[in-house]
Design an enzyme around this catalytic site. Structure first.
Site, short mmCIF file in Angstrom:
data_model
loop_
_atom_site.label_atom_id
_atom_site.label_comp_id
_atom_site.label_asym_id
_atom_site.label_seq_id
_atom_site.Cartn_x
_atom_site.Cartn_y
_atom_site.Cartn_z
N THR A 86 0.75 -1.25 0.00
CA THR A 86 0.00 0.00 0.00
C THR A 86 0.78 1.31 0.00
O THR A 86 1.10 1.79 -1.06
CB THR A 86 -1.04 -0.02 1.13
OG1 THR A 86 -0.39 -0.30 2.33
CG2 THR A 86 -2.10 -1.04 0.86
N ALA A 124 -2.77 5.82 7.62
CA ALA A 124 -3.27 4.58 8.21
C ALA A 124 -4.61 4.77 8.92
O ALA A 124 -5.42 3.84 8.99
CB ALA A 124 -2.24 4.01 9.19
N CYS A 158 -6.99 5.23 5.33
CA CYS A 158 -6.97 4.23 4.26
C CYS A 158 -7.05 2.82 4.83
O CYS A 158 -6.19 2.43 5.63
CB CYS A 158 -5.70 4.39 3.42
SG CYS A 158 -5.54 3.17 2.12
N THR A 218 -3.88 0.54 4.47
CA THR A 218 -2.65 0.99 5.12
C THR A 218 -2.76 0.71 6.61
O THR A 218 -3.76 1.07 7.22
CB THR A 218 -2.44 2.51 4.89
OG1 THR A 218 -2.45 2.77 3.49
CG2 THR A 218 -1.13 2.99 5.49
#
Length: 181
Positions: free
Chosen positions: A7, A165, A168, A171
Site C-alpha cells: 500500500t 493509516a 486508508c 494501510t
C-alpha cells in the site's frame, strides 16, 4: 488467487535530512489482509539510497533488483539509474506488465519511477505512492509547511503514514521508517 498488493510509501527531504516510510500491510484483492509486517522500504547501495514500493509485491521485487543493478552500474548516480530503469521498464514487453511504482531517494534527490516511463522529481521534496498515498502526501505537505525546525524528516514521514493509516483501509500502523542524514 487474486492480486496481492502493498500500500502506502511516503518520502520527504526536510531541513537537510531525508526519510522514507512505508506501512506493513499486504492485501489480497479488496477483502483479505495477508500480512501486516511486510518491509516495503529498503536501503540500497551500501545504505546510501532508500527505495520503497507500492503495488504487486513480486513485481516490486523485480524492480528493486533491476534498480539496484542500475545503481551499481552507474556508481550510485540515482537519476541516471532511475532513468535507465524507466527506459528498460517501458521498453520491454514483459516488464511493461509489472504493476508497481518505486520511490527512490538519496540525501539530495527524491524520484518517483513508474512503468509508463515517468521519472518525476517533486518541487517540494515530498512524494507518496500507493492506496494511501494521497492522504500521506496531504499530511506530509502540511507537516513540512508548518513544522519549521520543530520536526525532523523522520518524524514527518512517520506522522504522514500514521495519518494515512487512520484513513486508508489498505494501510496499517506497522510503519517502518528509514532515514539518511
Amino acid at each position: 488467487m487474486g492480486q496481492i498488493h502493498a500500500t502506502t510509501i511516503f518520502a520527504v527531504h526536510h531541513n537537510g535530512g531525508c526519510a522514507m516510510a512505508g506501512d506493513g500491510q499486504v492485501t489480497l484483492g479488496n477483502a483479505v489482509v495477508m500480512k501486516g509486517t511486510a518491509k516495503k522500504v529498503r536501503r540500497l547501495f551500501n545504505g546510501q539510497v532508500l527505495a520503497g514500493f507500492a503495488g504487486s509485491v513480486a513485481d516490486a521485487f523485480t524492480l528493486f533488483e533491476m534498480f539496484e543493478g542500475k545503481l551499481n552500474e552507474y556508481n550510485g548516480n540515482l537519476q541516471r539509474a532511475a532513468v535507465e530503469v524507466a527506459k528498460q521498464w517501458r521498453g520491454d514487453k514483459m516488464l511493461r506488465q509489472l504493476e508497481a511504482m518505486l520511490l527512490v531517494m538519496d540525501k539530495t534527490t527524491l524520484l518517483l519511477v513508474s512503468g509508463t516511463g515517468e521519472v518525476i522529481e517533486p518541487d517540494d521534496g515530498i512524494l507518496a505512492i500507493g492506496s494511501g498515498g494521497n492522504y500521506a502526501l496531504s499530511a506530509g505537505r502540511a507537516l513540512k509547511k508548518y513544522a519549521g525546525e520543530t520536526m525532523t524528516a523522520r518524524e514527518i514521514a512517520e506522522a504522514a503514514l500514521e495519518t494515512a493509516a487512520e484513513i486508508c483501509v489498505f494501510t496499517n500502523h506497522n510503519i517502518i521508517v528509514e532515514a539518511l542524514s
